[in-house]
Design a protein around this motif. Structure first.
Motif, mmCIF file in Angstrom:
data_model
loop_
_atom_site.group_PDB
_atom_site.id
_atom_site.type_symbol
_atom_site.label_atom_id
_atom_site.label_comp_id
_atom_site.label_asym_id
_atom_site.label_seq_id
_atom_site.Cartn_x
_atom_site.Cartn_y
_atom_site.Cartn_z
ATOM 1 N N ILE A 9 0.848 -1.197 0.000
ATOM 2 C CA ILE A 9 0.000 0.000 0.000
ATOM 3 C C ILE A 9 0.881 1.243 0.000
ATOM 4 O O ILE A 9 0.676 2.172 -0.783
ATOM 5 N N PHE A 10 1.881 1.254 0.877
ATOM 6 C CA PHE A 10 2.771 2.414 0.966
ATOM 7 C C PHE A 10 3.494 2.647 -0.354
ATOM 8 O O PHE A 10 3.584 3.783 -0.835
ATOM 9 N N GLU A 11 4.026 1.602 -0.925
ATOM 10 C CA GLU A 11 4.770 1.751 -2.180
ATOM 11 C C GLU A 11 3.870 2.224 -3.313
ATOM 12 O O GLU A 11 4.305 2.955 -4.200
ATOM 13 N N HIS A 12 2.615 1.837 -3.300
ATOM 14 C CA HIS A 12 1.675 2.269 -4.334
ATOM 15 C C HIS A 12 1.406 3.768 -4.236
ATOM 16 O O HIS A 12 1.392 4.472 -5.245
ATOM 17 N N GLN A 18 0.704 9.315 1.778
ATOM 18 C CA GLN A 18 0.391 8.647 3.042
ATOM 19 C C GLN A 18 0.529 9.589 4.234
ATOM 20 O O GLN A 18 -0.174 9.429 5.225
ATOM 21 N N LEU A 19 1.408 10.584 4.148
ATOM 22 C CA LEU A 19 1.447 11.604 5.201
ATOM 23 C C LEU A 19 0.132 12.383 5.213
ATOM 24 O O LEU A 19 -0.426 12.655 6.282
ATOM 25 N N GLY A 20 -0.382 12.722 4.043
ATOM 26 C CA GLY A 20 -1.689 13.372 3.955
ATOM 27 C C GLY A 20 -2.798 12.479 4.490
ATOM 28 O O GLY A 20 -3.718 12.934 5.180
ATOM 29 N N LYS A 21 -2.695 11.195 4.188
ATOM 30 C CA LYS A 21 -3.692 10.232 4.682
ATOM 31 C C LYS A 21 -3.644 10.142 6.199
ATOM 32 O O LYS A 21 -4.679 10.053 6.857
ATOM 33 N N LEU A 22 -2.446 10.204 6.771
ATOM 34 C CA LEU A 22 -2.322 10.171 8.224
ATOM 35 C C LEU A 22 -3.023 11.372 8.850
ATOM 36 O O LEU A 22 -3.746 11.229 9.845
ATOM 37 N N VAL A 23 -2.835 12.544 8.272
ATOM 38 C CA VAL A 23 -3.495 13.747 8.782
ATOM 39 C C VAL A 23 -5.012 13.571 8.714
ATOM 40 O O VAL A 23 -5.732 13.851 9.681
ATOM 41 N N GLU A 24 -5.498 13.102 7.591
ATOM 42 C CA GLU A 24 -6.943 12.881 7.408
ATOM 43 C C GLU A 24 -7.483 11.886 8.428
ATOM 44 O O GLU A 24 -8.507 12.132 9.076
ATOM 45 N N GLU A 25 -6.800 10.769 8.568
ATOM 46 C CA GLU A 25 -7.280 9.726 9.478
ATOM 47 C C GLU A 25 -7.179 10.173 10.933
ATOM 48 O O GLU A 25 -8.039 9.831 11.749
ATOM 49 N N ALA A 26 -6.147 10.947 11.261
ATOM 50 C CA ALA A 26 -6.019 11.451 12.634
ATOM 51 C C ALA A 26 -7.175 12.393 12.965
ATOM 52 O O ALA A 26 -7.736 12.336 14.065
ATOM 53 N N ARG A 27 -7.547 13.244 12.004
ATOM 54 C CA ARG A 27 -8.706 14.128 12.209
ATOM 55 C C ARG A 27 -9.974 13.311 12.455
ATOM 56 O O ARG A 27 -10.783 13.631 13.327
ATOM 57 N N GLU A 28 -10.152 12.286 11.640
ATOM 58 C CA GLU A 28 -11.348 11.455 11.771
ATOM 59 C C GLU A 28 -11.349 10.716 13.114
ATOM 60 O O GLU A 28 -12.412 10.536 13.719
ATOM 61 N N LEU A 29 -10.174 10.309 13.585
ATOM 62 C CA LEU A 29 -10.089 9.657 14.889
ATOM 63 C C LEU A 29 -10.468 10.632 15.997
ATOM 64 O O LEU A 29 -11.207 10.281 16.926
ATOM 65 N N ILE A 30 -9.986 11.849 15.906
ATOM 66 C CA ILE A 30 -10.335 12.871 16.900
ATOM 67 C C ILE A 30 -11.846 13.083 16.926
ATOM 68 O O ILE A 30 -12.463 13.125 17.994
ATOM 69 N N GLU A 31 -12.438 13.208 15.750
ATOM 70 C CA GLU A 31 -13.886 13.413 15.682
ATOM 71 C C GLU A 31 -14.651 12.233 16.279
ATOM 72 O O GLU A 31 -15.626 12.423 17.011
ATOM 73 N N ALA A 32 -14.206 11.031 15.988
ATOM 74 C CA ALA A 32 -14.873 9.842 16.522
ATOM 75 C C ALA A 32 -14.709 9.761 18.038
ATOM 76 O O ALA A 32 -15.648 9.385 18.750
ATOM 77 N N ALA A 33 -13.526 10.117 18.541
ATOM 78 C CA ALA A 33 -13.297 10.100 19.991
ATOM 79 C C ALA A 33 -14.163 11.143 20.682
ATOM 80 O O ALA A 33 -14.750 10.887 21.741
ATOM 81 N N GLU A 34 -14.260 12.327 20.082
ATOM 82 C CA GLU A 34 -15.110 13.372 20.654
ATOM 83 C C GLU A 34 -16.570 12.952 20.649
ATOM 84 O O GLU A 34 -17.296 13.203 21.611
ATOM 85 N N ALA A 35 -17.011 12.304 19.583
ATOM 86 C CA ALA A 35 -18.401 11.840 19.507
ATOM 87 C C ALA A 35 -18.679 10.828 20.613
ATOM 88 O O ALA A 35 -19.732 10.882 21.260
ATOM 89 N N VAL A 55 -5.657 4.897 11.593
ATOM 90 C CA VAL A 55 -4.463 5.616 12.049
ATOM 91 C C VAL A 55 -3.311 4.639 12.292
ATOM 92 O O VAL A 55 -2.170 4.897 11.901
ATOM 93 N N LEU A 56 -3.609 3.512 12.920
ATOM 94 C CA LEU A 56 -2.554 2.525 13.154
ATOM 95 C C LEU A 56 -1.979 1.993 11.847
ATOM 96 O O LEU A 56 -0.761 1.830 11.717
ATOM 97 N N ASN A 57 -2.857 1.717 10.880
ATOM 98 C CA ASN A 57 -2.381 1.193 9.598
ATOM 99 C C ASN A 57 -1.447 2.173 8.896
ATOM 100 O O ASN A 57 -0.351 1.798 8.467
ATOM 101 N N VAL A 58 -1.865 3.418 8.780
ATOM 102 C CA VAL A 58 -1.021 4.403 8.097
ATOM 103 C C VAL A 58 0.246 4.661 8.915
ATOM 104 O O VAL A 58 1.343 4.774 8.364
ATOM 105 N N GLY A 59 0.115 4.722 10.231
ATOM 106 C CA GLY A 59 1.285 4.901 11.084
ATOM 107 C C GLY A 59 2.282 3.772 10.914
ATOM 108 O O GLY A 59 3.495 4.010 10.808
ATOM 109 N N ASP A 60 1.783 2.550 10.881
ATOM 110 C CA ASP A 60 2.660 1.392 10.660
ATOM 111 C C ASP A 60 3.401 1.514 9.334
ATOM 112 O O ASP A 60 4.594 1.214 9.249
ATOM 113 N N GLN A 61 2.680 1.937 8.299
ATOM 114 C CA GLN A 61 3.311 2.069 6.982
ATOM 115 C C GLN A 61 4.455 3.086 7.029
ATOM 116 O O GLN A 61 5.547 2.818 6.520
#
Length: 100
Positions: A9-12, A18-35, A55-61
């Motif tokens: 996935i990372f190589e593709h 993937q840095l942009g994806k991490l930012v996106e997923e981190a935002r979504e995690l924050i929103e889900a945690a707040e909810a 977040v874990l998947n992208v972080g691992d990558q």
């Protein structure tokens, strides 16, 4: 052990994407945690867990690509130890405040 599917996935997509994806997923995690914090509803758990997995998947990558697993594990361990010391200090303060 690192999942080779993560590497594919990372190589593709590459580092910048993937840095942009991490930012996106981190935002979504924050929103889900707040909810969840607002509702305390078990119905909010699936969304929170899904975003956490993203977040874990992208972080691992990213960490695997950079070859810093050992350093991340070291930092995590240091942060755990530091928090345990803070907790012990808080408990000591609490006991001292209660004995006055």
């Amino acid at each position: 052990m690192f999942d080779p599917r993560q590497k594919a996935i990372f190589e593709h997509y590459g580092l910048d994407h993937q840095l942009g994806k991490l930012v996106e997923e981190a935002r979504e995690l924050i929103e889900a945690a707040e909810a969840y914090r607002e509702t305390k509803s078990p119905a909010a758990w699936p969304h929170l867990l899904e975003e956490f997995a993203d977040v874990l998947n992208v972080g691992d990558q990213l960490v695997s690509h950079m070859g810093f697993w050992w350093l991340v594990e070291k930092i995590r361990d240091e942060k755990i130890e530091r928090q345990l010391k803070r907790m012990a200090k808080e408990e000591t303060c609490r006991k001292n405040d209660g004995s006055r």
